[in-house]
Design a protein around this motif. Sequence first.
Motif, mmCIF file in Angstrom:
data_model
loop_
_atom_site.group_PDB
_atom_site.id
_atom_site.type_symbol
_atom_site.label_atom_id
_atom_site.label_comp_id
_atom_site.label_asym_id
_atom_site.label_seq_id
_atom_site.Cartn_x
_atom_site.Cartn_y
_atom_site.Cartn_z
ATOM 1 N N GLU A 201 0.827 -1.208 0.000
ATOM 2 C CA GLU A 201 0.000 0.000 0.000
ATOM 3 C C GLU A 201 0.863 1.260 0.000
ATOM 4 O OE1 GLU A 201 -2.730 -0.206 3.234
ATOM 5 O OE2 GLU A 201 -3.831 -1.939 2.440
ATOM 6 N N GLU A 202 1.961 1.242 0.775
ATOM 7 C CA GLU A 202 2.878 2.388 0.792
ATOM 8 C C GLU A 202 3.520 2.584 -0.581
ATOM 9 O OE1 GLU A 202 5.735 1.688 3.818
ATOM 10 O OE2 GLU A 202 4.275 1.636 5.462
ATOM 11 N N LEU A 203 3.880 1.485 -1.221
ATOM 12 C CA LEU A 203 4.528 1.547 -2.524
ATOM 13 C C LEU A 203 3.573 2.113 -3.578
ATOM 14 C CD1 LEU A 203 7.102 0.857 -4.090
ATOM 15 C CD2 LEU A 203 6.171 -1.429 -4.472
ATOM 16 N N ILE A 204 2.336 1.651 -3.573
ATOM 17 C CA ILE A 204 1.343 2.149 -4.531
ATOM 18 C C ILE A 204 1.115 3.644 -4.325
ATOM 19 C CG2 ILE A 204 -1.081 2.039 -5.212
ATOM 20 C CD1 ILE A 204 0.568 -0.270 -6.269
ATOM 21 N N ALA A 205 1.075 4.067 -3.064
ATOM 22 C CA ALA A 205 0.884 5.495 -2.769
ATOM 23 C C ALA A 205 2.046 6.319 -3.311
ATOM 24 C CB ALA A 205 0.742 5.696 -1.263
ATOM 25 N N LYS A 206 3.275 5.810 -3.175
ATOM 26 C CA LYS A 206 4.449 6.521 -3.679
ATOM 27 C C LYS A 206 4.433 6.600 -5.204
ATOM 28 C CE LYS A 206 7.550 5.453 0.182
ATOM 29 N NZ LYS A 206 8.793 4.741 0.588
ATOM 30 N N ILE A 207 4.007 5.512 -5.848
ATOM 31 C CA ILE A 207 3.947 5.498 -7.312
ATOM 32 C C ILE A 207 2.940 6.533 -7.805
ATOM 33 C CG2 ILE A 207 3.252 4.121 -9.309
ATOM 34 C CD1 ILE A 207 4.427 1.681 -7.902
ATOM 35 N N LYS A 208 1.800 6.638 -7.112
ATOM 36 C CA LYS A 208 0.781 7.609 -7.509
ATOM 37 C C LYS A 208 1.283 9.041 -7.347
ATOM 38 C CE LYS A 208 -3.359 4.852 -6.473
ATOM 39 N NZ LYS A 208 -4.567 4.752 -5.629
ATOM 40 N N GLU A 209 2.087 9.267 -6.292
ATOM 41 C CA GLU A 209 2.593 10.608 -6.023
ATOM 42 C C GLU A 209 3.777 10.976 -6.912
ATOM 43 O OE1 GLU A 209 3.581 10.561 -1.928
ATOM 44 O OE2 GLU A 209 1.505 10.347 -1.233
ATOM 45 N N SER A 210 4.476 9.978 -7.430
ATOM 46 C CA SER A 210 5.688 10.226 -8.208
ATOM 47 C C SER A 210 5.363 10.842 -9.560
ATOM 48 C CB SER A 210 6.468 8.924 -8.402
ATOM 49 O OG SER A 210 7.561 9.109 -9.261
ATOM 50 N N LYS A 211 6.252 11.741 -10.007
ATOM 51 C CA LYS A 211 6.105 12.343 -11.330
ATOM 52 C C LYS A 211 6.567 11.390 -12.426
ATOM 53 C CE LYS A 211 6.718 17.090 -9.646
ATOM 54 N NZ LYS A 211 7.533 18.336 -9.750
ATOM 55 N N SER A 212 7.437 10.480 -12.063
ATOM 56 C CA SER A 212 7.943 9.528 -13.039
ATOM 57 C C SER A 212 6.886 8.479 -13.361
ATOM 58 C CB SER A 212 9.207 8.836 -12.511
ATOM 59 O OG SER A 212 9.626 7.819 -13.394
ATOM 60 N N GLN A 213 6.807 8.085 -14.622
ATOM 61 C CA GLN A 213 5.840 7.071 -15.045
ATOM 62 C C GLN A 213 6.392 5.660 -14.906
ATOM 63 O OE1 GLN A 213 4.771 8.184 -19.058
ATOM 64 N NE2 GLN A 213 3.359 9.756 -18.366
ATOM 65 N N ASN A 214 7.644 5.541 -14.497
ATOM 66 C CA ASN A 214 8.284 4.232 -14.403
ATOM 67 C C ASN A 214 8.568 3.861 -12.951
ATOM 68 O OD1 ASN A 214 8.422 4.074 -17.243
ATOM 69 N ND2 ASN A 214 10.291 5.294 -17.229
ATOM 70 N N PHE A 215 8.614 2.541 -12.727
ATOM 71 C CA PHE A 215 9.011 2.027 -11.412
ATOM 72 C C PHE A 215 9.841 0.771 -11.605
ATOM 73 C CE2 PHE A 215 8.310 -1.154 -8.100
ATOM 74 C CZ PHE A 215 8.878 -0.488 -7.023
ATOM 75 N N ASN A 216 10.977 0.712 -10.935
ATOM 76 C CA ASN A 216 11.825 -0.480 -10.904
ATOM 77 C C ASN A 216 12.015 -0.869 -9.448
ATOM 78 O OD1 ASN A 216 12.159 0.689 -13.447
ATOM 79 N ND2 ASN A 216 14.179 -0.201 -13.700
#
Length: 343
Positions: A201-216
């Motif tokens: 859940e924390e990771l998904i929240a960070k992805i939503k907040e991030s300006k970058s469209q990528n995640f590794n």
Amino acid sequence: MIKDKTPYHILVIEDNPGDIILIQDFLEEWILNPTIIRAHNYNEARILFEQEDFVCHCILLDLTLPDKSGEALIIDILSNDIKVPIIVLTGFDSFPFALKSLSLGISDYLLKEDLSAISLYKSIVYNIEKKKTLISLQESEDRYSKLFHISPLPMWLFDIDSLRFLDVNQAAMDNYGYDFDEFMSMTLKDLRPETELDYLEELIAKIKESKSQNFNGILTHKKKSNELIQVEIFSSVMDAEKSRVRLVLAHDITDKLKRIDAIEKQNKKLKEIAWLESHVVRAPLARIIGLVNMLDNEILEEDERSTLLQYIKESTQEMDEIVREVVQKAEALSLNNGYTYET
């Protein structure tokens, strides 16, 4: 040996002149005409990133720079939205930190003391090609269908709000043990162990907040059989106008991480064996040196010389037994770990 004629532009962020020379020698051994760009610290690299005409295919990053180091350096480098692979070259031998670096988005983590020309070249070529694949997935929706369905690696689409699966390829079904209908009734939470649901859940929240469209990152997944595996995840927005849908490529690296961990543990034990046995060797060696010096005494009687020679023989036999014991311990350690080493 035929050298690679590809015109690579490689940025080396390193403040040690000796390491720069070594890296350049390694690159020139396998690449015909590499263009090596050097930055002495993070600030110099940041200035290069801001230049519109800056061309770079790969970054070799030292983790200890005058102005930044460690995890903070990695985070700041990645914050520049780098479009090329970043390969860490470091003397910091820590498996947990290597794993953390990969989870942050570093493409590879290489130890300087184990570095060779071929290992550096292979890492550069592999990670450049891997990065190209990820970028192509993001930039070309037309190519998605083919790459998605024929990929030997598990891939899926999911909704970032509900976390529900929207589509999966055959590799995902084969690797995780679920059929298509089962996947369509599941969410990402079903692939995670109970202990890591809060982190998800924390990771998904960070992805939503991030300006970058990528995640590794590297995550722990759970198969239908409840087997836990370590998975390297590459995720990107499927469509900029439909940012809720994300495409995921999952690479099972469980065996790779186990091999790395086993090799590191073995190397540590070998070093301990060498250190302990070197102290045992010193005793007979010191006796031999002393006895040889005594033989230089011209006033020794013949029976005294014979006695000294006998002592020397006994000491050399003792040294031979110690060396054999060291070799046996090393071989036993290799066999216990199940690895065969080529020489």
